[in-house]
Design a protein around this motif. Sequence first.
Motif, PDB file in Angstrom:
ATOM      1  N   PRO A  98       0.828  -1.215   0.000  1.00 43.57           N
ATOM      2  CA  PRO A  98       0.000   0.000   0.000  1.00 43.57           C
ATOM      3  C   PRO A  98       0.857   1.257   0.000  1.00 43.57           C
ATOM      4  CG  PRO A  98       0.077  -0.932   2.193  1.00 43.57           C
ATOM      5  CD  PRO A  98       0.756  -1.924   1.280  1.00 43.57           C
ATOM      6  N   THR A  99       0.370   2.305  -0.655  1.00 46.32           N
ATOM      7  CA  THR A  99       1.028   3.602  -0.600  1.00 46.32           C
ATOM      8  C   THR A  99       0.427   4.419   0.530  1.00 46.32           C
ATOM      9  OG1 THR A  99      -0.527   4.513  -2.206  1.00 46.32           O
ATOM     10  CG2 THR A  99       1.532   3.622  -3.079  1.00 46.32           C
ATOM     11  N   GLY A 100       1.159   5.415   0.987  1.00 46.66           N
ATOM     12  CA  GLY A 100       0.636   6.279   2.029  1.00 46.66           C
ATOM     13  C   GLY A 100       1.711   6.783   2.971  1.00 46.66           C
ATOM     14  N   VAL A 101       1.282   7.341   4.084  1.00 47.98           N
ATOM     15  CA  VAL A 101       2.167   7.879   5.113  1.00 47.98           C
ATOM     16  C   VAL A 101       2.067   6.973   6.337  1.00 47.98           C
ATOM     17  CG1 VAL A 101       2.728   9.880   6.531  1.00 47.98           C
ATOM     18  CG2 VAL A 101       1.766  10.210   4.256  1.00 47.98           C
ATOM     19  N   PHE A 102       3.177   6.432   6.780  1.00 50.26           N
ATOM     20  CA  PHE A 102       3.202   5.455   7.861  1.00 50.26           C
ATOM     21  C   PHE A 102       4.156   5.897   8.966  1.00 50.26           C
ATOM     22  CE2 PHE A 102       2.233   3.446   3.877  1.00 50.26           C
ATOM     23  CZ  PHE A 102       1.225   2.537   4.146  1.00 50.26           C
ATOM     24  N   SER A 103       4.024   5.280  10.110  1.00 52.05           N
ATOM     25  CA  SER A 103       4.987   5.437  11.199  1.00 52.05           C
ATOM     26  C   SER A 103       5.559   4.067  11.533  1.00 52.05           C
ATOM     27  CB  SER A 103       4.319   6.025  12.448  1.00 52.05           C
ATOM     28  OG  SER A 103       3.854   7.331  12.212  1.00 52.05           O
ATOM     29  N   ILE A 104       6.806   4.022  11.995  1.00 55.19           N
ATOM     30  CA  ILE A 104       7.395   2.764  12.440  1.00 55.19           C
ATOM     31  C   ILE A 104       6.770   2.399  13.776  1.00 55.19           C
ATOM     32  CG2 ILE A 104       9.512   1.603  13.157  1.00 55.19           C
ATOM     33  CD1 ILE A 104      11.035   3.338  11.176  1.00 55.19           C
ATOM     34  N   LEU A 105       6.026   1.291  13.790  1.00 53.42           N
ATOM     35  CA  LEU A 105       5.250   0.897  14.959  1.00 53.42           C
ATOM     36  C   LEU A 105       5.994  -0.062  15.877  1.00 53.42           C
ATOM     37  CD1 LEU A 105       1.878   0.167  13.109  1.00 53.42           C
ATOM     38  CD2 LEU A 105       2.542   2.281  14.282  1.00 53.42           C
ATOM     39  N   GLN A 106       6.926  -0.821  15.310  1.00 52.96           N
ATOM     40  CA  GLN A 106       7.606  -1.860  16.082  1.00 52.96           C
ATOM     41  C   GLN A 106       8.913  -2.202  15.386  1.00 52.96           C
ATOM     42  OE1 GLN A 106       6.118  -6.009  15.814  1.00 52.96           O
ATOM     43  NE2 GLN A 106       5.845  -5.919  18.041  1.00 52.96           N
ATOM     44  N   PRO A 141      14.418 -10.707   9.059  1.00 54.55           N
ATOM     45  CA  PRO A 141      15.483 -10.047   9.829  1.00 54.55           C
ATOM     46  C   PRO A 141      15.341  -8.529   9.809  1.00 54.55           C
ATOM     47  CG  PRO A 141      16.383 -11.715   8.342  1.00 54.55           C
ATOM     48  CD  PRO A 141      14.955 -11.511   7.955  1.00 54.55           C
ATOM     49  N   ASN A 142      15.678  -7.897  10.935  1.00 57.78           N
ATOM     50  CA  ASN A 142      15.662  -6.438  11.059  1.00 57.78           C
ATOM     51  C   ASN A 142      14.315  -5.868  10.652  1.00 57.78           C
ATOM     52  OD1 ASN A 142      18.494  -6.452  11.773  1.00 57.78           O
ATOM     53  ND2 ASN A 142      18.891  -6.864   9.611  1.00 57.78           N
ATOM     54  N   MET A 143      13.260  -6.450  11.210  1.00 56.44           N
ATOM     55  CA  MET A 143      11.890  -6.064  10.870  1.00 56.44           C
ATOM     56  C   MET A 143      11.524  -4.726  11.510  1.00 56.44           C
ATOM     57  SD  MET A 143       8.507  -5.811  11.980  1.00 56.44           S
ATOM     58  CE  MET A 143       8.439  -6.720  13.518  1.00 56.44           C
ATOM     59  N   GLN A 144      10.931  -3.838  10.696  1.00 57.25           N
ATOM     60  CA  GLN A 144      10.392  -2.574  11.166  1.00 57.25           C
ATOM     61  C   GLN A 144       8.950  -2.473  10.665  1.00 57.25           C
ATOM     62  OE1 GLN A 144      13.239   0.772  11.430  1.00 57.25           O
ATOM     63  NE2 GLN A 144      14.469  -0.342   9.933  1.00 57.25           N
ATOM     64  N   ARG A 145       8.012  -2.635  11.581  1.00 55.08           N
ATOM     65  CA  ARG A 145       6.599  -2.749  11.216  1.00 55.08           C
ATOM     66  C   ARG A 145       6.003  -1.383  10.876  1.00 55.08           C
ATOM     67  NH1 ARG A 145       3.216  -6.724  12.219  1.00 55.08           N
ATOM     68  NH2 ARG A 145       4.480  -7.621  13.905  1.00 55.08           N
ATOM     69  N   LEU A 146       5.257  -1.341   9.772  1.00 55.14           N
ATOM     70  CA  LEU A 146       4.572  -0.124   9.346  1.00 55.14           C
ATOM     71  C   LEU A 146       3.064  -0.202   9.547  1.00 55.14           C
ATOM     72  CD1 LEU A 146       6.518   0.646   6.037  1.00 55.14           C
ATOM     73  CD2 LEU A 146       7.022   1.410   8.370  1.00 55.14           C
ATOM     74  N   THR A 147       2.495  -1.402   9.534  1.00 56.34           N
ATOM     75  CA  THR A 147       1.073  -1.590   9.825  1.00 56.34           C
ATOM     76  C   THR A 147       0.921  -2.870  10.628  1.00 56.34           C
ATOM     77  OG1 THR A 147       0.278  -3.046   8.041  1.00 56.34           O
ATOM     78  CG2 THR A 147       0.612  -0.715   7.484  1.00 56.34           C
ATOM     79  N   TRP A 148      -0.162  -2.933  11.399  1.00 56.44           N
ATOM     80  CA  TRP A 148      -0.445  -4.145  12.171  1.00 56.44           C
ATOM     81  C   TRP A 148      -1.112  -5.213  11.300  1.00 56.44           C
ATOM     82  CZ3 TRP A 148       2.399  -4.417  16.140  1.00 56.44           C
ATOM     83  CH2 TRP A 148       2.680  -3.297  16.928  1.00 56.44           C
ATOM     84  N   GLY A 190       0.403  -6.348   8.516  1.00 58.98           N
ATOM     85  CA  GLY A 190       1.394  -7.156   7.835  1.00 58.98           C
ATOM     86  C   GLY A 190       2.339  -6.468   6.891  1.00 58.98           C
ATOM     87  N   ILE A 191       2.503  -5.155   6.956  1.00 62.66           N
ATOM     88  CA  ILE A 191       3.442  -4.454   6.082  1.00 62.66           C
ATOM     89  C   ILE A 191       4.623  -3.997   6.924  1.00 62.66           C
ATOM     90  CG2 ILE A 191       3.776  -2.566   4.450  1.00 62.66           C
ATOM     91  CD1 ILE A 191       1.752  -4.724   3.580  1.00 62.66           C
ATOM     92  N   ALA A 192       5.834  -4.348   6.458  1.00 66.37           N
ATOM     93  CA  ALA A 192       7.033  -4.010   7.225  1.00 66.37           C
ATOM     94  C   ALA A 192       8.225  -3.864   6.296  1.00 66.37           C
ATOM     95  CB  ALA A 192       7.312  -5.101   8.267  1.00 66.37           C
ATOM     96  N   LEU A 193       9.253  -3.203   6.795  1.00 68.78           N
ATOM     97  CA  LEU A 193      10.569  -3.195   6.174  1.00 68.78           C
ATOM     98  C   LEU A 193      11.361  -4.344   6.776  1.00 68.78           C
ATOM     99  CD1 LEU A 193      11.300   0.599   6.790  1.00 68.78           C
ATOM    100  CD2 LEU A 193      10.771  -0.357   4.552  1.00 68.78           C
ATOM    101  N   HIS A 194      12.048  -5.140   5.959  1.00 73.54           N
ATOM    102  CA  HIS A 194      12.899  -6.202   6.511  1.00 73.54           C
ATOM    103  C   HIS A 194      13.815  -6.743   5.420  1.00 73.54           C
ATOM    104  CE1 HIS A 194      10.730  -9.578   4.570  1.00 73.54           C
ATOM    105  NE2 HIS A 194       9.611  -8.919   4.858  1.00 73.54           N
ATOM    106  N   ALA A 195      14.827  -7.483   5.816  1.00 74.36           N
ATOM    107  CA  ALA A 195      15.757  -8.086   4.862  1.00 74.36           C
ATOM    108  C   ALA A 195      15.077  -9.230   4.116  1.00 74.36           C
ATOM    109  CB  ALA A 195      17.003  -8.596   5.584  1.00 74.36           C
ATOM    110  N   GLY A 196      15.459  -9.396   2.837  1.00 78.37           N
ATOM    111  CA  GLY A 196      14.886 -10.474   2.042  1.00 78.37           C
ATOM    112  C   GLY A 196      15.485 -10.516   0.658  1.00 78.37           C
ATOM    113  N   LYS A 197      14.982 -11.410  -0.171  1.00 78.01           N
ATOM    114  CA  LYS A 197      15.493 -11.586  -1.532  1.00 78.01           C
ATOM    115  C   LYS A 197      15.110 -10.386  -2.392  1.00 78.01           C
ATOM    116  CE  LYS A 197      15.277 -16.641  -1.378  1.00 78.01           C
ATOM    117  NZ  LYS A 197      14.703 -17.865  -2.016  1.00 78.01           N
ATOM    118  N   LEU A 198      16.033  -9.989  -3.274  1.00 75.50           N
ATOM    119  CA  LEU A 198      15.786  -8.854  -4.170  1.00 75.50           C
ATOM    120  C   LEU A 198      16.037  -9.274  -5.616  1.00 75.50           C
ATOM    121  CD1 LEU A 198      17.277  -7.455  -1.377  1.00 75.50           C
ATOM    122  CD2 LEU A 198      16.228  -5.544  -2.554  1.00 75.50           C
TER     123      LEU A 198
END
Length: 324
Positions: A92-100, A116-123, A125-133
């Motif tokens: 999703p697009t939008g304005v988020f805050s790092i929640l966890q 790994p190194n998960m930074q949650r943006l929504t409860w 299931g959307i987060a920043l984290h390490a993975g395949k690119l």
Amino acid sequence: MNQSPIAALAALAIALVPTSAAAQAVKRGDRAILDVAQTLKPGQFVWAPELTGEGPALVIVNLETQRLVMFRNGVPIAASTISSGAPGHETPTGVFSILQKREEHYSKTYNNAPMPNMQRLTWKGIALHAGKLPGYPASHGCIRLPLQFSKLLFGQTELGMTVVIAHIPIRPQDSGEPLAANPAGPQASFSKASYQWNPPATASYDPLSVVVSAADQKAVVIQDGKEIGSAPVRVNGDLQGGTAYVLKSWDDSGKHWLKLRFSGAGGTMDVGPEELKRFDAPDAFRAALAAAVRPGSVVIVTPESLKAGSAGESTTVLADETAK
């Protein structure tokens, strides 16, 4: 609170060739971060925190170009390739805050998959984290990062920090303060209009996020993951896809804003003296907002609607649903 879709904004895509390139840091040399960002191959990133001192940070994820750029004090200090949600699982697009934040995390939704190194943006299931690119959108909605970059980013972010996800190219430009001066002219009809302003009982010094919809003629103010205000706002002139402003500093000479222009190919980045006259809003709302903004506050202006059911990309402004 979930806000509805914002349509995809016109953008100049960066051509990517899908490869299995190993994650690696790229040397910047004398090049600007935003110039290096355009040349990165899948799995590559650039990291240069020495370009500015300590200060407010902002992360912008560009789904169109599959890039992430981190700003601090309004200065780009890092960029990375990403992999966002695949068709059917769009991020999703939008304005988020790092929640966890969790260095070691496993998905409760996707078969205990490591994140790994998960930074949650929504409860939900959307987060920043390490993975395949692989060089194209391939996740279930999260934003995958190179492992080394995800560690560096994890160490520089804080809970509550703003993350903007968009479908647009991002270029910085110094700007006057948005919504700072009431415009003159026959359309200045919102100057005495009613508005909502409900700041928390305990004063918060966290940055604000303000989303302005030209289609709805409305602004929504978010702080600490909650809506604290709203007001009618008219945006005059062609938005050319949208605009964002981030407050990079505030000193004796006034507030200093950085403008990020969401323009497509050939779009100008010039900011003229008539910029402030484009915004018509209640005077009292302007005063309340001016007193509440802090370095790192961001104002997002979009031509599209935030109303439920509107067409376009899925946009979440706030989310507090089931945890992943």
